[in-house]
Design a protein around this motif. Structure first.
Motif, short mmCIF file in Angstrom:
data_model
loop_
_atom_site.label_atom_id
_atom_site.label_comp_id
_atom_site.label_asym_id
_atom_site.label_seq_id
_atom_site.Cartn_x
_atom_site.Cartn_y
_atom_site.Cartn_z
N THR A 162 0.83 -1.20 0.00
CA THR A 162 0.00 0.00 0.00
C THR A 162 0.87 1.25 0.00
O THR A 162 0.62 2.21 -0.75
N ALA A 163 1.90 1.25 0.86
CA ALA A 163 2.79 2.40 0.95
C ALA A 163 3.54 2.62 -0.36
O ALA A 163 3.69 3.75 -0.83
N LEU A 164 4.02 1.52 -0.96
CA LEU A 164 4.74 1.62 -2.23
C LEU A 164 3.83 2.13 -3.33
O LEU A 164 4.22 3.02 -4.11
N THR A 165 2.62 1.61 -3.39
CA THR A 165 1.66 2.05 -4.41
C THR A 165 1.33 3.52 -4.23
O THR A 165 1.25 4.29 -5.20
N ALA A 166 1.12 3.94 -2.97
CA ALA A 166 0.80 5.35 -2.69
C ALA A 166 1.95 6.26 -3.10
O ALA A 166 1.74 7.34 -3.67
N GLU A 167 3.18 5.82 -2.82
CA GLU A 167 4.36 6.62 -3.17
C GLU A 167 4.50 6.78 -4.68
O GLU A 167 4.71 7.89 -5.20
N LEU A 168 4.36 5.66 -5.40
CA LEU A 168 4.48 5.72 -6.85
C LEU A 168 3.33 6.52 -7.48
O LEU A 168 3.54 7.30 -8.41
N THR A 169 2.13 6.35 -6.93
CA THR A 169 0.98 7.10 -7.44
C THR A 169 1.15 8.60 -7.20
O THR A 169 0.82 9.42 -8.06
N ALA A 170 1.69 8.95 -6.03
CA ALA A 170 1.92 10.37 -5.72
C ALA A 170 2.93 10.98 -6.68
O ALA A 170 2.77 12.12 -7.15
N GLU A 171 3.98 10.21 -7.00
CA GLU A 171 4.98 10.70 -7.94
C GLU A 171 4.38 10.89 -9.33
O GLU A 171 4.64 11.91 -10.00
N LEU A 172 3.58 9.92 -9.76
CA LEU A 172 2.95 10.03 -11.08
C LEU A 172 1.93 11.17 -11.11
O LEU A 172 1.82 11.89 -12.10
N THR A 173 1.20 11.34 -9.99
CA THR A 173 0.21 12.41 -9.93
C THR A 173 0.89 13.78 -9.98
O THR A 173 0.40 14.70 -10.64
N ALA A 174 2.03 13.91 -9.29
CA ALA A 174 2.77 15.17 -9.33
C ALA A 174 3.27 15.47 -10.74
O ALA A 174 3.22 16.60 -11.21
N GLU A 175 3.75 14.42 -11.40
CA GLU A 175 4.21 14.58 -12.79
C GLU A 175 3.04 14.95 -13.70
O GLU A 175 3.18 15.80 -14.59
N LEU A 176 1.89 14.32 -13.46
CA LEU A 176 0.71 14.63 -14.27
C LEU A 176 0.28 16.08 -14.07
O LEU A 176 -0.05 16.78 -15.03
#
Length: 370
Positions: A162-176
């Motif tokens: 969950t933590a890994l998914t949230a971290e990667l999603t946050a990075e992708l969301t920031a890039e988006l």
């Protein structure tokens, strides 16, 4: 990264008991923790939880009747929508349509395990059904209960994932977000023209605005029906079948749609018959996206746009070759920032699906033969 083989090995030969949810959990009504003030402020300390997607309604400065979730994490269950959240912080509650779920025996039933398992359940809520769900439905659902050590290991794995998914999603969301800002900047640059640089015409000169119609008496089919919020359903006939821009008449007046395939539209949104000898429909769409339609609102309550006002919007008409060049550039940006089949939105969706796949795999125990 979690691997399927590791999960298979972990669960190999594990025996489980199937119990009703009300055997492994206790529930509490939120009465003692209801907030009394509506004076919410982000500077206050205690979050106020509510039913539905909003979840955190705001923050209160009330100091009485606070549930100590920081020391005793719980599952918050929306008794109407069946949505559930893991809450490990202190809180108060706004809606009485919620239940506070805890473990019936913390040495036998890991509450975080129960939460993860509940998250795999499909939403069974029927529209307009206001029946309370916990006692009438969810309390009787059968949950697999493996040994406590296995529950704990499953929670450890899912917490990490969950933590890994949230971290990667946050990075992708920031890039988006960064790409969206870049896209908007270049779109506005490409679609900004000086008065004497190109020909200008009123919208009414290059497109005819057409009203939508009722669709309730139409037959079922595969033609999408559009309202201001998007697709509302599907019918067996169309109102128009050429490239068009849909412009809201009432409601969400900033929601503009570009369509190239047949559709039906209801009376809250206009469609446009575009003079393609004057303007490329996609260019017209992109330009309309730069206009702040809220400034043209004529509604005294519900936002509203009239034909007369829309017809008088000034539209730049550069040569068709230049329009095509601009459309090609903006199409490429659009794929990166908005496409649900390509680009970053797709990556974010895939991360979530990957997480759900492994979560479901970890919690997929064969039911005992009856």
């Amino acid at each position: 990264m979690i691997m399927r083989n590791n999960i298979t090995e972990l669960l190999k030969g594990v025996e489980v008991e199937w119990k009703n949810l009300d055997e492994v959990t206790n529930y509490e009504q939120p009465t003692k923790y209801l907030v009394t003030s509506t004076n919410y402020n982000d500077e206050y300390k205690t979050p106020v939880l509510t039913a539905g997607k909003t979840f955190i309604l705001g923050y209160t400065n009330e100091i009485a009747g606070i549930y100590a979730g920081k020391n005793n994490p719980v599952i918050i269950f929306d008794d109407f929508t069946t949505a559930n959240k893991w809450v490990n912080f202190d809180f108060k509650i706004k809606s009485s349509a919620m239940k506070i779920i805890s473990s019936a025996d913390e040495e036998k039933y890991n509450l975080k395990y129960i939460y993860y398992w509940m998250s795999t359940l499909p939403n069974e809520k029927i529209d307009n059904d206001h029946k309370r769900q916990w006692i009438s439905n969810y309390a009787n659902k059968k949950i697999p209960v493996p040994p406590f050590s296995i529950q704990t290991e499953i929670v450890r794995i899912l917490d990490k994932f969950t933590a890994l998914t949230a971290e990667l999603t946050a990075e992708l969301t920031a890039e988006l977000t960064a790409r969206e800002k870049q896209y908007n900047y270049y779109r506005d640059q490409l679609l900004t023209f000086q008065e004497d640089e190109v020909e200008w015409k009123n919208l009414g000169e290059i497109a005819k605005i057409k009203n939508g119609k009722d669709w309730k008496k139409l037959g079922d089919g595969d033609i999408p029906v559009y309202g201001t919020g998007g697709v509302m359903g599907y019918v067996n006939t169309h109102a128009y079948n050429k490239p068009t821009v849909l412009i809201p008449r009432k409601g969400s007046i900033t929601n503009i749609f570009y369509l190239e395939s047949p559709f039906w539209n209801v009376d809250t949104i206009y469609y446009t018959e575009i003079d393609e000898e004057e303007i490329i429909p996609k260019f017209f769409y992109y330009y309309m996206k730069t206009i702040d339609l809220t400034k043209l609102d004529t509604g005294s309550g519900r936002p509203s746009l009239t034909k007369a006002i829309l017809d008088n919007i000034n539209i730049p008409i550069p040569p068709l070759k230049e329009q095509a060049r601009i459309v090609e550039i903006l199409d490429k940006f659009d794929v990166l920032t908005n496409s649900i089949t390509e680009g970053l939105p797709r990556e974010i969706e895939l991360r979530q699906k990957q997480y759900e796949y492994y979560r479901n795999l970890l919690l997929d125990f064969p039911k005992a033969e009856q």
